[in-house]
Scaffold this active site. Structure first.
Site, PDB file in Angstrom:
ATOM      1  N   ASP A  54      -4.927   1.095   8.041  1.00 64.69           N
ATOM      2  CA  ASP A  54      -3.707   1.897   8.051  1.00 64.69           C
ATOM      3  C   ASP A  54      -3.770   2.966   9.142  1.00 64.69           C
ATOM      4  O   ASP A  54      -2.799   3.172   9.885  1.00 64.69           O
ATOM      5  CB  ASP A  54      -3.532   2.543   6.674  1.00 64.69           C
ATOM      6  N   HIS A  82      -5.880   4.230  -0.738  1.00 61.95           N
ATOM      7  CA  HIS A  82      -5.938   4.038   0.713  1.00 61.95           C
ATOM      8  C   HIS A  82      -5.895   5.337   1.513  1.00 61.95           C
ATOM      9  O   HIS A  82      -6.006   5.323   2.747  1.00 61.95           O
ATOM     10  CB  HIS A  82      -4.823   3.086   1.186  1.00 61.95           C
ATOM     11  N   HIS A  83      -5.774   6.482   0.825  1.00 62.34           N
ATOM     12  CA  HIS A  83      -5.879   7.783   1.503  1.00 62.34           C
ATOM     13  C   HIS A  83      -7.107   8.568   1.044  1.00 62.34           C
ATOM     14  O   HIS A  83      -7.230   9.760   1.346  1.00 62.34           O
ATOM     15  CB  HIS A  83      -4.612   8.617   1.277  1.00 62.34           C
ATOM     16  N   LYS A 100       6.241   5.150  -1.624  1.00 66.04           N
ATOM     17  CA  LYS A 100       7.181   5.907  -0.790  1.00 66.04           C
ATOM     18  C   LYS A 100       8.623   5.708  -1.234  1.00 66.04           C
ATOM     19  O   LYS A 100       9.524   6.420  -0.778  1.00 66.04           O
ATOM     20  CB  LYS A 100       7.031   5.499   0.677  1.00 66.04           C
ATOM     21  N   HIS A 159       2.983   9.692  -3.137  1.00 68.37           N
ATOM     22  CA  HIS A 159       3.310   8.266  -3.047  1.00 68.37           C
ATOM     23  C   HIS A 159       2.152   7.383  -3.479  1.00 68.37           C
ATOM     24  O   HIS A 159       2.348   6.255  -3.924  1.00 68.37           O
ATOM     25  CB  HIS A 159       3.765   7.894  -1.616  1.00 68.37           C
ATOM     26  N   HIS A 211       0.811  -1.223   0.000  1.00 67.56           N
ATOM     27  CA  HIS A 211       0.000   0.000   0.000  1.00 67.56           C
ATOM     28  C   HIS A 211       0.844   1.273   0.000  1.00 67.56           C
ATOM     29  O   HIS A 211       0.431   2.305  -0.522  1.00 67.56           O
ATOM     30  CB  HIS A 211      -0.978   0.001   1.181  1.00 67.56           C
ATOM     31  N   ASP A 212       2.050   1.223   0.566  1.00 64.09           N
ATOM     32  CA  ASP A 212       2.920   2.394   0.585  1.00 64.09           C
ATOM     33  C   ASP A 212       4.139   2.254  -0.319  1.00 64.09           C
ATOM     34  O   ASP A 212       5.161   2.933  -0.118  1.00 64.09           O
ATOM     35  CB  ASP A 212       3.403   2.662   2.027  1.00 64.09           C
TER      36      ASP A 212
END
Length: 517
Positions: free
Chosen positions: A461, A432-433, A381, A406, A377-378
């Site tokens: 998260d 996811h944000h 980054k 990201h 998910h990240d």
């Protein structure tokens, strides 16, 4: 074909048929169709002690063409029909022939046409136009000739049914193999084998193999055989060590197959031995096989060949999937390790997403898919500088915009893959944000426009970020975490998912403790 026999003087001896069936006589079914009672009586007397392959005859009687059609429709396993031609009409018997062959589409039952008026149904014409197997005048059917006629007909019926059973068995094997190949979990795969193999043996609903019981076993990590799936008398033994729950006789059969490294038939069972190219050994045990004919044994052997191929494919697929999972988890952890947040962040988020997905009604496959995808998910980054990721203070607006990037970068990295897992990971990385009220990033999606996978991962998260230490603050106490989640219900988070999460908060806390840094 529609039957339109007259109803006049119909006499249907169904009582005789039912008595024969209720007696539990597993005999060859012989249907006598004649409007003369004496013909029925004489035929029964002549064949009273008759046996073929150690099975007697079960007599059924009909006194008209209509009654014969009703019996033929009810009893699809009638072996022979001794059929009169002239009954309520001059062609009543011939119409029965057409009904059996065309309407019921039954090519197996043997039809012996016998007539006392050969002029009304000439032999040459009848044989040419109708699918009958024999033609006899009643006067020539002496007791000896009747014995010969019935024996010849039964041999033909037996051979045809064996061929048909073999054909259906092979169709089942071919069809079931595709289902087995589609199942990627060992437990479900072995359960499918038992189901399909029993289906092969149940082609004839009157067969003795209806009571078969079986199990499939595999070596567990401790090196002992453990039952993965079971049917019948073994159903209660799933997940149990084989040596502790089965008899010494069964263990002996299993050990013999393992010693010989091949599938074997014992006195009353089949033990399938399957060794994959990787060296994994799996066993299949089927009890109740003492009466198996050559045909059934051949079907099992054919099926077993496909099982061996399927096992190899299954283990190869599992090895590829395990490698894929390991690479994804490693990459996720590497990306996360660049920040000074928490070492087990991605592992905890993965565990949270799987649990929430299951509680939200997703099946195990979908939940596991989301779990693996959430490790990534990240992943975006990787394009953010270390100094920005590990900045202890409040971010400027410009720095916050860089951090937001990201999500888009992660999606760009993953989106071109055609693999379902990577496609799922791309969705999770991008969304996811996002927020339920539409104030999230990068797309400003709202409500159910956000993919369910994105909504689940967002909640997982944030929960992990709140309940664990971050570079810019200490972990928050659980009551404060719950309060923040409640405040975000319907604004930041999907309200239904938030309700499910909060109702199971103790389970998520235990998962968090299990993955503590």
């Amino acid at each position: 074909m529609t039957m339109d026999f007259d109803d006049d003087e119909i006499h249907f001896a169904e009582e005789i048929a039912e008595e024969a069936l209720d007696a539990g006589c597993a005999g060859w079914k012989l249907l006598i169709v004649d409007d003369e009672e004496m013909t029925h009586h004489a035929t029964r007397i002549a064949l009273d002690t008759y046996r073929f392959e150690d099975r007697p005859l079960t007599f059924l009687s009909a006194y008209s063409g209509r009654d014969a059609c009703e019996l033929l429709a009810r009893h699809r396993d009638i072996a022979i029909v001794l059929l009169d031609v002239v009954m309520e009409s001059d062609d009543a018997g011939l119409r029965v022939v057409r009904y059996l062959r065309e309407t019921l589409e039954n090519p197996l039952t043997q039809i012996v046409l016998r007539t006392g008026q050969p002029g009304s149904a000439p032999e040459k014409q009848v044989i040419a136009q109708y699918e009958i197997n024999d033609y006899r005048e009643k006067t020539e059917l002496t007791e000896l000739r009747l014995f010969t006629t019935v024996t010849t007909a039964l041999r033909a019926y037996r051979d045809l049914t064996r061929i048909e059973k073999n054909r259906k068995g092979l169709e089942l094997i071919i069809g079931s193999t595709g289902h087995l190949f589609a199942d990627q979990r060992l437990r479900d795969f072995t359960a499918g084998i038992l189901t399909q193999l029993q289906a092969v043996l149940k082609l004839d609903e009157n067969t003795m193999f209806m009571q078969t019981s079986g199990f499939a076993a595999s070596f567990c990590e401790q090196g002992q055989l453990r039952i993965l799936a079971a049917t019948g008398n073994f159903s209660a033994y799933v997940d149990q060590p084989l040596e502790k729950v089965v008899s010494a006789e069964i263990r002996q059969g299993v050990e013999e197959a393992m010693r010989r490294r091949e599938s074997i038939f014992t006195q009353d069972a089949y033990v399938g031995y399957f060794r994959s190219e990787s060296g994994a050994v799996n066993l299949l045990y089927l009890h109740g096989c003492q009466g198996l004919a050559v045909l059934e044994r051949d079907l099992i052997r054919t099926f077993s060949t496909n099982i061996a191929i399927a096992y190899d494919r299954l283990f190869l697929t599992q090895e590829i999937q395990a490698t894929q999972r390991e690479v994804i988890e490693t990459l996720g952890n590497i990306v996360e390790s660049r920040s000074n947040e928490t070492a087990n962040h991605v592992s905890r988020v993965a565990a949270f997403t799987e649990l929430l997905a299951l509680k939200a009604g997703l099946d195990e496959r979908q939940a596991n898919l989301l779990k693996q995808a959430s490790y990534m998910h990240d992943v975006g980054k990787i394009g953010i500088s270390d100094s920005l990721l590990n900045k202890p203070g409040v971010l400027t607006e410009e720095e916050h915009d860089l951090i937001k990037y990201h999500t888009t970068l992660g999606h760009a990295i993953l989106k071109n893959s055609k693999r379902e897992l990577m496609q799922t990971a791309a969705v999770v990385a991008l969304q996811h944000h996002e927020r339920w009220d539409g104030l999230g990033y990068p797309q400003g999606l709202a409500g159910e426009a956000i993919h369910l996978y994105g909504r689940i991962t967002a909640l997982a998260d944030v929960f992990d970020a709140l309940i664990n230490k971050r570079v810019y603050r200490d972990s928050l106490p659980l009551p404060q975490v719950i309060s923040i989640l409640e405040q975000g219900r319907g604004t930041q988070f999907d309200p239904a998912l938030t309700e499910i999460f909060l109702c199971s908060i103790d389970e998520f806390v235990k998962l968090n403790e299990r993955w503590a840094d």
